[in-house]
Design a protein around this motif. Sequence first.
Motif, PDB file in Angstrom:
ATOM      1  N   UNK A   1       8.301   4.753 -13.526  1.00 43.64           N
ATOM      2  CA  UNK A   1       8.286   3.614 -12.611  1.00 43.64           C
ATOM      3  C   UNK A   1       7.853   4.044 -11.212  1.00 43.64           C
ATOM      4  N   UNK A   2       8.457   5.113 -10.691  1.00 45.49           N
ATOM      5  CA  UNK A   2       8.121   5.593  -9.356  1.00 45.49           C
ATOM      6  C   UNK A   2       6.660   6.041  -9.291  1.00 45.49           C
ATOM      7  N   UNK A   3       6.198   6.699 -10.356  1.00 49.30           N
ATOM      8  CA  UNK A   3       4.811   7.133 -10.390  1.00 49.30           C
ATOM      9  C   UNK A   3       3.848   5.957 -10.339  1.00 49.30           C
ATOM     10  N   UNK A   4       4.174   4.885 -11.057  1.00 48.72           N
ATOM     11  CA  UNK A   4       3.330   3.693 -11.026  1.00 48.72           C
ATOM     12  C   UNK A   4       3.307   3.049  -9.647  1.00 48.72           C
ATOM     13  N   UNK A   5       4.468   2.996  -9.004  1.00 46.34           N
ATOM     14  CA  UNK A   5       4.543   2.420  -7.648  1.00 46.34           C
ATOM     15  C   UNK A   5       3.746   3.268  -6.657  1.00 46.34           C
ATOM     16  N   UNK A   6       3.877   4.581  -6.770  1.00 47.71           N
ATOM     17  CA  UNK A   6       3.134   5.466  -5.869  1.00 47.71           C
ATOM     18  C   UNK A   6       1.634   5.336  -6.096  1.00 47.71           C
ATOM     19  N   UNK A   7       1.225   5.262  -7.367  1.00 49.27           N
ATOM     20  CA  UNK A   7      -0.199   5.100  -7.675  1.00 49.27           C
ATOM     21  C   UNK A   7      -0.742   3.807  -7.068  1.00 49.27           C
ATOM     22  N   UNK A   8       0.036   2.720  -7.201  1.00 51.61           N
ATOM     23  CA  UNK A   8      -0.386   1.451  -6.617  1.00 51.61           C
ATOM     24  C   UNK A   8      -0.445   1.514  -5.106  1.00 51.61           C
ATOM     25  N   UNK A   9       0.557   2.143  -4.486  1.00 58.89           N
ATOM     26  CA  UNK A   9       0.601   2.237  -3.026  1.00 58.89           C
ATOM     27  C   UNK A   9      -0.571   3.054  -2.492  1.00 58.89           C
ATOM     28  N   UNK A  10      -0.819   4.219  -3.114  1.00 58.51           N
ATOM     29  CA  UNK A  10      -1.905   5.079  -2.656  1.00 58.51           C
ATOM     30  C   UNK A  10      -3.253   4.392  -2.798  1.00 58.51           C
ATOM     31  N   UNK A  11      -3.470   3.702  -3.915  1.00 58.28           N
ATOM     32  CA  UNK A  11      -4.754   3.024  -4.123  1.00 58.28           C
ATOM     33  C   UNK A  11      -4.954   1.903  -3.112  1.00 58.28           C
ATOM     34  N   UNK A  12      -3.871   1.185  -2.765  1.00 53.97           N
ATOM     35  CA  UNK A  12      -3.975   0.113  -1.767  1.00 53.97           C
ATOM     36  C   UNK A  12      -4.279   0.695  -0.398  1.00 53.97           C
ATOM     37  N   UNK A  13      -3.605   1.794  -0.045  1.00 53.85           N
ATOM     38  CA  UNK A  13      -3.837   2.415   1.262  1.00 53.85           C
ATOM     39  C   UNK A  13      -5.272   2.909   1.381  1.00 53.85           C
ATOM     40  N   UNK A  14      -5.757   3.593   0.335  1.00 51.50           N
ATOM     41  CA  UNK A  14      -7.125   4.110   0.381  1.00 51.50           C
ATOM     42  C   UNK A  14      -8.139   2.974   0.373  1.00 51.50           C
ATOM     43  N   UNK A  15      -7.916   1.981  -0.490  1.00 54.25           N
ATOM     44  CA  UNK A  15      -8.822   0.838  -0.525  1.00 54.25           C
ATOM     45  C   UNK A  15      -8.798   0.062   0.770  1.00 54.25           C
ATOM     46  N   UNK A  16      -7.605  -0.129   1.346  1.00 47.41           N
ATOM     47  CA  UNK A  16      -7.496  -0.834   2.621  1.00 47.41           C
ATOM     48  C   UNK A  16      -8.137  -0.054   3.748  1.00 47.41           C
ATOM     49  N   UNK A  17      -8.063   1.276   3.674  1.00 48.89           N
ATOM     50  CA  UNK A  17      -8.703   2.097   4.699  1.00 48.89           C
ATOM     51  C   UNK A  17     -10.205   1.921   4.697  1.00 48.89           C
ATOM     52  N   UNK A  18     -10.776   1.807   3.504  1.00 48.94           N
ATOM     53  CA  UNK A  18     -12.224   1.596   3.420  1.00 48.94           C
ATOM     54  C   UNK A  18     -12.606   0.233   3.983  1.00 48.94           C
ATOM     55  N   UNK A  19     -11.779  -0.795   3.685  1.00 48.14           N
ATOM     56  CA  UNK A  19     -12.054  -2.129   4.221  1.00 48.14           C
ATOM     57  C   UNK A  19     -11.900  -2.138   5.738  1.00 48.14           C
TER      58      UNK A  19
END
Length: 264
Positions: free
Chosen positions: A119-137
Amino acid sequence: MTEPATPATHPYSAARHPQPRHVSPAESLVWLKAGWSYFMRNPGVWLAISMIFFIMLFVLGLVPLLGWAVVLIGFPIMVSGMVLGCDAQANGRPLRVDHLFAGLKVHAGNLALVGVFYLLGGLIAGFVSVVIGGGAALTGYILGALAGLGLGLVSGVVLGSVVFSVLWVLLITALWFAAPLVVLRDTPPLDAMKMSLSACFNNFGAFVVLGVLIYVLIWVAMLPAGLGVLVLIPVLAGTLYASYQDIFGEMPALPPATPETAGE
């Protein structure tokens, strides 16, 4: 007198940190064949287990807010039960429907911890992808031009999806052998996930082939109104057990022949 084997004192549970073996990519076909063999030995019982498993996941998923978390935490417990069912078949013991819940009786706490890490791994994966994707935007926004913003949004979505996919694959590889290692080797949860990750990357070719085959089988199972999933679930459970035996265990990947199958 020798004490009879139980999941807690399994014949090959003494070595809690076995070294994974390296196998060829073709072994993925052997694992799937073994999974099918385990299913065909007791198809009625396996279908009952599969239906209960599917219904439980569906009902738990409907629980507001916490349902999906309970599913992820409970998933390794139910998977371990099916692994113990395959282990019973491999050792000449009968498969029972209540094998699905055997994980609650053997290392339930450690299996739940595997689910928590999942569960924690899935949350971290989602958080990291949002941060990186948001950084590009955000980079596109800072450029000021609408074209830059549009490019940033597109690249952010693509980059975020790629990062999430990579992290999710890493999480799945860490989870693959975790349940068998916990219930059959008495391995601590975090160590089991590390060993699983190492074993999958040590056999990268085999698991790439297996992943592609499972992806195809999922789509094939969905064709007959999704009913094929009831067969696919136990086949994958047997595949998991066979791959564990091939890489970590001391038994053949294929189940021993029975009087009914010996003549086939």
